[in-house]
Structure formats: structure tokens, C-alpha cells
Design an enzyme around this catalytic site. Structure first.
Site, PDB file in Angstrom:
ATOM      1  N   ASP A 124      26.070   7.678  22.802  1.00  0.00           N
ATOM      2  CA  ASP A 124      25.912   7.276  21.404  1.00  0.00           C
ATOM      3  C   ASP A 124      25.331   5.870  21.271  1.00  0.00           C
ATOM      4  O   ASP A 124      24.738   5.531  20.256  1.00  0.00           O
ATOM      5  CB  ASP A 124      27.280   7.289  20.694  1.00  0.00           C
ATOM      6  CG  ASP A 124      27.974   8.642  20.782  1.00  0.00           C
ATOM      7  OD1 ASP A 124      27.354   9.591  21.300  1.00  0.00           O
ATOM      8  OD2 ASP A 124      29.134   8.739  20.344  1.00  0.00           O
ATOM      9  N   ASP A 202      22.184   6.213  15.842  1.00  0.00           N
ATOM     10  CA  ASP A 202      22.976   6.240  17.064  1.00  0.00           C
ATOM     11  C   ASP A 202      22.056   6.826  18.131  1.00  0.00           C
ATOM     12  O   ASP A 202      21.217   7.691  17.823  1.00  0.00           O
ATOM     13  CB  ASP A 202      24.204   7.157  16.906  1.00  0.00           C
ATOM     14  CG  ASP A 202      25.375   6.470  16.197  1.00  0.00           C
ATOM     15  OD1 ASP A 202      25.195   5.360  15.665  1.00  0.00           O
ATOM     16  OD2 ASP A 202      26.468   7.068  16.179  1.00  0.00           O
ATOM     17  N   HIS A 251      24.659  13.154  15.304  1.00  0.00           N
ATOM     18  CA  HIS A 251      24.149  13.376  16.661  1.00  0.00           C
ATOM     19  C   HIS A 251      23.536  14.772  16.807  1.00  0.00           C
ATOM     20  O   HIS A 251      24.071  15.749  16.314  1.00  0.00           O
ATOM     21  CB  HIS A 251      25.229  13.153  17.723  1.00  0.00           C
ATOM     22  CG  HIS A 251      25.869  11.806  17.581  1.00  0.00           C
ATOM     23  ND1 HIS A 251      27.133  11.524  17.998  1.00  0.00           N
ATOM     24  CD2 HIS A 251      25.381  10.645  17.052  1.00  0.00           C
ATOM     25  CE1 HIS A 251      27.431  10.255  17.737  1.00  0.00           C
ATOM     26  NE2 HIS A 251      26.379   9.704  17.161  1.00  0.00           N
ATOM     27  N   ASP A 253      22.995  16.506  19.633  1.00  0.00           N
ATOM     28  CA  ASP A 253      23.235  17.275  20.859  1.00  0.00           C
ATOM     29  C   ASP A 253      24.273  18.394  20.765  1.00  0.00           C
ATOM     30  O   ASP A 253      24.637  18.986  21.789  1.00  0.00           O
ATOM     31  CB  ASP A 253      23.534  16.324  22.035  1.00  0.00           C
ATOM     32  CG  ASP A 253      24.602  15.287  21.719  1.00  0.00           C
ATOM     33  OD1 ASP A 253      25.188  15.358  20.628  1.00  0.00           O
ATOM     34  OD2 ASP A 253      24.835  14.407  22.573  1.00  0.00           O
ATOM     35  N   CYS A 355      27.727  13.917  25.441  1.00  0.00           N
ATOM     36  CA  CYS A 355      28.234  12.701  24.779  1.00  0.00           C
ATOM     37  C   CYS A 355      28.842  11.738  25.801  1.00  0.00           C
ATOM     38  O   CYS A 355      28.684  10.518  25.685  1.00  0.00           O
ATOM     39  CB  CYS A 355      29.356  13.014  23.798  1.00  0.00           C
ATOM     40  SG  CYS A 355      29.090  14.348  22.662  1.00  0.00           S
TER      41      CYS A 355
HETATM   42  N1  ARG Z   1      28.639  16.075  15.359  1.00  0.00           N
HETATM   43  C1  ARG Z   1      28.662  17.118  16.356  1.00  0.00           C
HETATM   44  C2  ARG Z   1      29.668  18.193  16.009  1.00  0.00           C
HETATM   45  O1  ARG Z   1      30.753  17.832  15.625  1.00  0.00           O
HETATM   46  C3  ARG Z   1      29.022  16.567  17.713  1.00  0.00           C
HETATM   47  C4  ARG Z   1      28.014  15.683  18.332  1.00  0.00           C
HETATM   48  C5  ARG Z   1      28.638  14.801  19.360  1.00  0.00           C
HETATM   49  N2  ARG Z   1      27.654  14.133  20.134  1.00  0.00           N
HETATM   50  C6  ARG Z   1      27.815  12.932  20.669  1.00  0.00           C
HETATM   51  N3  ARG Z   1      26.830  12.469  21.414  1.00  0.00           N
HETATM   52  N4  ARG Z   1      28.878  12.195  20.472  1.00  0.00           N
HETATM   53  O2  ARG Z   1      29.420  19.352  16.136  1.00  0.00           O
END
Ligand code: ARG
Length: 370
Positions: A124, A202, A251, A253, A355
Site C-alpha cells: 500500500d 495508495d 486498492h 488487487d 497486500c
Molecule cells: N479493498 C479490497 C477488498 O476489500 C481489498 C484490497 C486490499 N489490497 C491491499 N493491497 N491492501 O476487497
């Protein structure tokens, strides 16, 4: 001419100490986050915009800024230890950030924060593009100093030849956040909690695919941030904004993930339009199956779609969360070699494998895949 896969690339070539152009070249060195000092993120403007489960908001109001319970931390550490063990057994060098005083409150002329959050998720904080480390202009007040955990590593990589910059440090004043923001409901127009007051992203809002980078607007990434990144990187890169819908966007990913040349994994509930370049390039669009995580499993920060937050060790080997049987089966059918690791407990308070890591060096060079 027959295509040489990155796995077969000549091992005698030595690459710069920091060298990552995509998500799949063979991984040589990676930073893995730490559990030490992890606190419940203190309440702030972005909290209700990014926490997927509204019933948890009260928990954040009450416990934000306090350490996670011993029980949660121990379980998360156990998962992380297993993950590190797998990485090392697969021949990857693992580096760790330094703990810092997360409990300490701090203030700037524009805001105060009760605490920091820890160093669970290097993805992040730092964006590695080629030989360059960019400290991201993050949208969170509580994570304003999280880059400190990585300073020793950044200095070391810089001394060994890496480029190292910080994006403009944001002010994170009240003008940064929309007043009275309410997360969008399914069927509504997508929206984010940030204004266009200053450039913000981020590092995990961006995912790499050689000369093409893909990014989403999220409640930590605005259009100004995307424009800053494009201009900073210049004409060698194309930064594409990916259209998506998420009630709590944060994010890219667990939403959109180019896994290997010709294979794009998407979250079928979030991606509203696959960017045209993939169609023209003849890529396979792989729809991530519904996650298998039981509904009863506690998820304090993210959604169960962390299932698709995998880590590629090369074009074939992929680290997947134990329990995600449908995805593991799908990976095999798609021609990958899944390596399974317990991770649900780390996922409870943090994120997935992607992450929890930051690629420092992969064996490969800058290419275009379209
Ligand atoms: N916001 C995404 C979800 O809750 C998770 C992404 C987390 N990625 C990270 N690099 N911290 O589905």
C-alpha cells in the site's frame, strides 16, 4: 519464433537490485510486512468509505488506535510465518520492515491522528516501477508516517543503485475529503470519498503490466493522483484508469489482476468494463470464482474477495489462500501451479498475499504486452 517464457530466462543475467516490471517475472526478492505494532486503524474520514462491513464501524469508533487483540495478532503472525517459510523454500529472498512506535499520536498543521497502523502491508505504501521506489501520497491520515518502517530498506536499495522518490506529501486537510460522503449502494453511480484538492494514491491502487499500468480511483486514489503518476513516469508508460464499481473502493488487487502474459484475472462483481487493450491483445479474461471463505469468518478490514489477492512467483506458480478450493481448481484449469498457504487469519485484520508483500526484484525487463 518460439516465445521464451520468463521462467526460462538466463539465470546468469543480473538485474538491478530493484527491478519489477510486472506481476509475474520470476521473483527474487520481496518485502513481507510485519505483525508487530499493528493497531486497529483509528477512525478517520476514509474509514466508512473503505471498510466493507458497515456493522463494524462501531468497532472502529470504539477500538480504533488500540492494538489488535493478542489472539488475532498471534493467529495472523502464524499465517505470515508460514507464508515467509514458503517464499524462502521457493528460493525467494525475504526482507522485513522495521517496527516503529505505532501507538504514538502525531499532528501536522492540518490534522491530528491518534496513532499509526503498523507495517502489515508494504504494497500500500511503496510503488516499485522498474528500478524506482515511489513513496505513495496515501489518502489516510493514520498512515501518514507508515513509510518510516521502510526507510532503512529504501536507503539500502538506493545505495545499491535504485531510484527513490517521494510523491508530493499530501496535506490531508479537511479539503481533501468530501463533506458528508455516503458510500454508493449497488446500482448507484460509483463515487469516492476524496475531492480533487491534491494528488493522492495508495501504491496498491496501481498494478503493473510492463509499459502499461492499471489503476482504479478509490477512496485513497483520485484522478489528480493518477495524472501525477502518468506525468512523473513520462512517455515510457501508459497509465490506464480501470472502470469498476465497488461500494467501498480501495486498492486494485482484489478487483483486477494481470497474472501472466495473456491472462487477466477479474472480480466479476466489480469490473464493469475490461479495458479495450486486453480485447485487442487477445488476452484470456479469467473470472474469479466466488470466494469460499465461510461467512462466519471475521473480516475487519477487507472483503472476502481477498481470495484473488494472490502472489505470482513466476508465470505459473501462484500462492493462494488455503480454503479457496474453487479458485485453486480454476487456477489448475487455467494452467497455473497453485501453492496453498493458510492465510485467513492474516486476512482478518489486514489483506492477502499481494497486500502483505512488495516485489523488489523480478528477473525480467520492461516490455509491452499489447
Ligand atoms: N479493498 C479490497 C477488498 O476489500 C481489498 C484490497 C486490499 N489490497 C491491499 N493491497 N491492501 O476487497
Amino acid at each position: 519464433m518460439e516465445r521464451r517464457t520468463s521462467n526460462q530466462r538466463d539465470k546468469s543475467i543480473s538485474y538491478p537490485v530493484v527491478n519489477a516490471h510486472n506481476e509475474w517475472d520470476p521473483l527474487e526478492e520481496v518485502i513481507v510486512g510485519i505483525v508487530e505494532g499493528a493497531t486497529v486503524p483509528p477512525w478517520e474520514a476514509v474509514t466508512p468509505a473503505v471498510v466493507h462491513h458497515p456493522e463494524l464501524l462501531d468497532f472502529y469508533r470504539r477500538h480504533g488506535g488500540q492494538p489488535w487483540s493478542r489472539e488475532l495478532l498471534d493467529a495472523a503472525r502464524k499465517d505470515l510465518d508460514e507464508f515467509v517459510h514458503i517464499l524462502e523454500a521457493e528460493g525467494v529472498t525475504v526482507r522485513r520492515p522495521a517496527p516503529y512506535d505505532t501507538a504514538k499520536s502525531f499532528s501536522t498543521p492540518d490534522f491530528e491522528s491518534q496513532s499509526s497502523c503498523g507495517a502489515l502491508m508494504p504494497r500500500d505504501v511503496l510503488l516499485v516501477i522498474g528500478d524506482q521506489i515511489i513513496e505513495a501520497p496515501m489518502g489516510w491520515r493514520s498512515r501518514y508516517h507508515e513509510n518510516h518502517a521502510y526507510k532503512e530498506l529504501c536507503k539500502e536499495y538506493f545505495r545499491q543503485g535504485a531510484r527513490w522518490v517521494s510523491a508530493p506529501r499530501p496535506q490531508l486537510s479537511d479539503a481533501t475529503y468530501k463533506e458528508n460522503y455516503v458510500p454508493p449502494q449497488e446500482g448507484e453511480q460509483m463515487r469516492i470519498a476524496l475531492t480533487e484538492f491534491e494528488p493522492l494514491f495508495d501504491a496498491a491502487d496501481v498494478i503493473k503490466c510492463g509499459r502499461d499500468l492499471f489503476v482504479i480511483q478509490s477512496s485513497c486514489c483520485n484522478r489528480f493522483g493518477i495524472d501525477w503518476l502518468q506525468r512523473h513516469l513520462g512517455d515510457d508508460y501508459r497509465v490506464h484508469e480501470v472502470e469498476h464499481f465497488d461500494t467501498h473502493p480501495l486498492h486494485i488487487d482484489a478487483t483486477f489482476y494481470p497474472l501472466s502474459p495473456g491472462k487477466l484475472l477479474i472480480n466479476p462483481e466489480r469490473i464493469t468494463k475490461v479495458p479495450k487493450v486486453f480485447e485487442k491483445g487477445g488476452w484470456d479474461i479469467l473470472h474469479c470464482p466466488q470466494p469460499n471463505m465461510p461467512a462466519s469468518h471475521p473480516m475487519y478490514t477487507c472483503s472476502k474477495w481477498l481470495s484473488m489477492n494472490v502472489l505470482m512467483l513466476d508465470e505459473e506458480r501462484v500462492i493462494v489462500s488455503k480454503g479457496e478450493d474453487d479458485l485453486i481448481r480454476a487456477f489448475k484449469n487455467w494452467g497455473f501451479k497453485p501453492i496453498v498457504c493458510d492465510f485467513y487469519h492474516f486476512e482478518s485484520i489486514a489483506g492477502g498475499f499481494h497486500c502483505a508483500t512488495l516485489d523488489i526484484r523480478r528477473r525480467g525487463k520492461l516490455e509491452s504486452y499489447f
